[in-house]
Design a protein around this motif. Structure first.
Motif, PDB file in Angstrom:
ATOM      1  N   SER A  74       0.823  -1.207   0.000  1.00  0.00           N
ATOM      2  CA  SER A  74       0.000   0.000   0.000  1.00  0.00           C
ATOM      3  C   SER A  74       0.857   1.257   0.000  1.00  0.00           C
ATOM      4  O   SER A  74       1.771   1.401   0.813  1.00  0.00           O
ATOM      5  CB  SER A  74      -0.919   0.006   1.223  1.00  0.00           C
ATOM      6  OG  SER A  74      -1.712   1.172   1.253  1.00  0.00           O
ATOM      7  N   ARG A  79      -4.346   4.826  -5.765  1.00  0.00           N
ATOM      8  CA  ARG A  79      -5.453   3.881  -5.628  1.00  0.00           C
ATOM      9  C   ARG A  79      -4.904   2.501  -5.324  1.00  0.00           C
ATOM     10  O   ARG A  79      -3.861   2.093  -5.860  1.00  0.00           O
ATOM     11  CB  ARG A  79      -6.280   3.843  -6.920  1.00  0.00           C
ATOM     12  CG  ARG A  79      -7.209   5.028  -7.094  1.00  0.00           C
ATOM     13  CD  ARG A  79      -8.009   4.954  -8.381  1.00  0.00           C
ATOM     14  NE  ARG A  79      -8.833   3.751  -8.462  1.00  0.00           N
ATOM     15  CZ  ARG A  79      -9.861   3.616  -9.316  1.00  0.00           C
ATOM     16  NH1 ARG A  79     -10.179   4.618 -10.137  1.00  0.00           N
ATOM     17  NH2 ARG A  79     -10.566   2.504  -9.356  1.00  0.00           N
ATOM     18  N   PHE A  80      -5.596   1.743  -4.494  1.00  0.00           N
ATOM     19  CA  PHE A  80      -5.078   0.425  -4.122  1.00  0.00           C
ATOM     20  C   PHE A  80      -4.961  -0.488  -5.331  1.00  0.00           C
ATOM     21  O   PHE A  80      -4.089  -1.357  -5.394  1.00  0.00           O
ATOM     22  CB  PHE A  80      -5.947  -0.212  -3.028  1.00  0.00           C
ATOM     23  CG  PHE A  80      -7.114  -1.023  -3.531  1.00  0.00           C
ATOM     24  CD1 PHE A  80      -6.986  -2.383  -3.787  1.00  0.00           C
ATOM     25  CD2 PHE A  80      -8.349  -0.431  -3.752  1.00  0.00           C
ATOM     26  CE1 PHE A  80      -8.061  -3.129  -4.244  1.00  0.00           C
ATOM     27  CE2 PHE A  80      -9.429  -1.166  -4.209  1.00  0.00           C
ATOM     28  CZ  PHE A  80      -9.280  -2.524  -4.457  1.00  0.00           C
ATOM     29  N   ILE A 174      -8.063   1.436   2.523  1.00  0.00           N
ATOM     30  CA  ILE A 174      -8.123   2.764   1.886  1.00  0.00           C
ATOM     31  C   ILE A 174      -8.459   3.879   2.861  1.00  0.00           C
ATOM     32  O   ILE A 174      -8.459   5.051   2.475  1.00  0.00           O
ATOM     33  CB  ILE A 174      -9.150   2.772   0.736  1.00  0.00           C
ATOM     34  CG1 ILE A 174     -10.568   2.500   1.267  1.00  0.00           C
ATOM     35  CG2 ILE A 174      -8.763   1.757  -0.338  1.00  0.00           C
ATOM     36  CD1 ILE A 174     -11.650   2.531   0.201  1.00  0.00           C
ATOM     37  N   THR A 181     -10.778   7.555  -3.543  1.00  0.00           N
ATOM     38  CA  THR A 181     -12.081   6.983  -3.864  1.00  0.00           C
ATOM     39  C   THR A 181     -12.891   7.846  -4.822  1.00  0.00           C
ATOM     40  O   THR A 181     -13.963   7.426  -5.269  1.00  0.00           O
ATOM     41  CB  THR A 181     -12.919   6.773  -2.590  1.00  0.00           C
ATOM     42  OG1 THR A 181     -13.246   8.053  -2.018  1.00  0.00           O
ATOM     43  CG2 THR A 181     -12.167   5.940  -1.567  1.00  0.00           C
ATOM     44  N   LYS A 186     -15.182   2.563  -4.541  1.00  0.00           N
ATOM     45  CA  LYS A 186     -14.736   2.476  -3.155  1.00  0.00           C
ATOM     46  C   LYS A 186     -15.231   3.644  -2.307  1.00  0.00           C
ATOM     47  O   LYS A 186     -15.155   3.598  -1.079  1.00  0.00           O
ATOM     48  CB  LYS A 186     -13.214   2.357  -3.099  1.00  0.00           C
ATOM     49  CG  LYS A 186     -12.706   1.010  -3.611  1.00  0.00           C
ATOM     50  CD  LYS A 186     -13.341  -0.137  -2.836  1.00  0.00           C
ATOM     51  CE  LYS A 186     -12.853  -1.499  -3.284  1.00  0.00           C
ATOM     52  NZ  LYS A 186     -13.381  -1.917  -4.586  1.00  0.00           N
TER      53      LYS A 186
END
Length: 213
Positions: A74, A79-80, A174, A181, A186
């Protein structure tokens, strides 16, 4: 010996075995089993639609698709999905895979939460998203036979509270970077799980921009 579940063979190459070991070491049981199921749902979708696909690329995309939710991969501001895609890219490059294949896996992971686009792209990209959508959202659930669903889930179980727990995993992955997001699904996760979360608004950004008109 090659592992076969629901008629789908798990790739047994050196890179596939290494990916399995890496993901097993970095993800908890919920994410690991989810990632494996995503591979099988994606592969079964490919077989049903008679698509030509590379099982190894599909496997790598499926196994790394949620890597960005882990502490190891991470980042502070991406963004993940991009974090996971970057992790897969670096891993695949270390094994000398062709850039064309690396790009396909990267794109599959980066777009796996962006509905309406992946299904129009090459099979690796389309099938990773199909696998994710089946496992998380239940999309096309009834297109899979009871026998296939039972066999996959017997080998890689869904926790009794999987639905709630996968949302919790998304939120934890997140929560520290809510800005990522904006414009994606998300935002719904943080809206449910974080009372302090405020959604970005596309129209407000347009109307409040520095342009005079």
């Amino acid at each position: 010996m090659t592992e076969v579940i629901a008629g789908i063979s798990v790739p047994d190459s050196a890179i596939a075995r290494a990916a399995t070991e890496l993901v097993r070491d970095t993800e908890d049981d919920l994410l690991y089993n989810h990632s494996r199921r995503v591979f099988f749902w994606g592969a079964l979708t490919g077989e049903c639609k008679r698509l030509k696909y590379d099982p190894e690329l599909l496997y790598l995309g499926a196994m790394f698709h949620d890597a960005g939710l882990t502490e190891r991969y991470s980042s502070a501001d991406l963004r993940f999905e991009v974090d996971g895609a970057n992790a897969a890219r670096d891993f695949m490059r270390s094994y000398g895979l062709a850039e064309h294949d690396i790009e396909a896996a990267w794109t599959a992971i980066a777009l796996h939460t962006t509905p309406g686009i992946p299904e129009h792209m090459r099979s690796t990209i389309a099938l990773v998203t199909a696998g994710v959508e089946m496992d998380v959202l239940g999309i096309n659930y009834h297109n899979f036979s009871h026998e296939h669903r039972h066999e996959v889930c017997s080998c890689h179980p869904r926790e009794e509270s999987f639905k709630e727990n996968i949302i919790d995993h998304f939120a934890e992955g997140i929560r520290k970077k809510p800005q990522i997001t904006f414009g994606n699904v998300k935002a719904d996760v943080l809206a449910l799980k974080d009372p302090s979360f405020k959604r970005g608004n596309f129209c407000s950004i347009i109307l409040g921009s520095a342009w005079p008109k």
